[in-house]
Design an enzyme around this catalytic site. Structure first.
Site: not given
Length: 285
Positions: A193, A227-230
């Site tokens: 990311h 949990d998106l991008d976490e």
């Protein structure tokens, strides 16, 4: 006849308590092993003990396991034993951006990345020629709606099982995996990311970064969770940029740091250097 020495990598996690290092060292001695590399860490936050050892030994794997098992049971250890340098079976998913895939393919072929890439799956055909240049089969699986996504993930489950896939890498794969899939393979999926301050979202983050005059750009490699991008972070890098850098230059810098960061995360994982401690990682680099 003398049996050739094998280099093993042993990782273990358990509740921190007295005697762990002594016990595991004794098991290694009993297996005629010689420790060539050792790292350990105790988490004050979770009370867990983490250890990674590289061991040289001439005994068969079964004998080694028989010595470790009683210690692992006594201390309630989660542990893995693998050969140092064994190429981990890795599945790569891509969309249209080539930089991360290209870096992984090059370094794998050059012997710098201990992974085996049996296939690349893409939701667009753009990177087929790149994969095939390195001798890796490429399959196109278009996704235009939820039905396509469900069918693709079901196919992935079957492939992962039959091919013995140990790691899934999202090399700028621009599709969101379902919550069920993320939970099923938690700790086995790595994503890259772009990281900015502020955290620009959308299709063209580098243009937004240029418009805001950012001074640092970077990338974060992390485990994928529901949990998106976490998910837990494995590796991060940043590069300083100047006001004179064009949007095109920022894209080039950003792609370089993304490639470097993802490849490093994959290398550490394949070398059994990444252990999970709840929502964070322990990296024995």
């Amino acid at each position: 006849m003398t049996t050739a020495n094998t280099h093993w990598v042993l990782t273990l996690v358990c509740k921190d308590q007295p005697g762990i290092v002594h016990a595991i060292s004794g098991a290694i001695v009993a297996a005629n092993g010689n420790i060539t590399e050792s790292s350990q860490f105790t988490s004050d936050d979770t009370g867990r003990f983490f250890m990674r050892l590289q061991i040289e030994s001439a005994v068969p794997r079964e004998h080694f396991v028989n010595q470790i098992l009683p210690v692992a049971e006594r201390y309630g250890m989660t542990w893995e034993l693998d050969e140092v340098g064994r190429r981990m079976k890795t599945l790569v998913l891509v969309s249209k951006s080539a930089h991360c895939l290209n870096d992984m393919l090059f370094r794998q072929r050059a012997g710098q990345l201990p992974v085996e890439l049996p296939v690349v799956f893409g939701n667009h055909p753009d990177l087929q020629s790149l994969a095939e240049f390195y001798g890796v089969p490429f399959e196109v699986h278009p996704i235009t709606g939820e039905a396509d996504k469900l069918a693709f993930e079901n196919m992935l489950r079957d492939y992962i099982k039959t091919a013995g896939i140990e790691l899934i890498v999202l090399a700028r794969y621009m599709q969101i995996l379902s919550e069920e899939f993320c939970k099923e393979f938690e700790g086995k999926i790595i994503n890259i990311h772009h990281s900015f301050l502020p955290g620009f979202k959308g299709a063209n983050p580098y243009a937004q970064a240029h418009a805001r005059g950012v001074k640092l750009i970077g990338a974060t490699a992390h485990f994928v969770t529901a949990d998106l991008d976490e998910g837990p972070i494995i590796e991060q890098n940043v590069v300083r940029v100047e006001h004179s850098d064009s949007k095109k230059r920022l894209v080039s810098i950003g792609q370089d740091v993304e490639s470097k960061t993802l490849t490093q995360a994959v290398r550490w994982f394949a070398e059994r250097r990444v252990l999970l401690d709840g929502e964070r990682t322990i990296i024995f680099s």
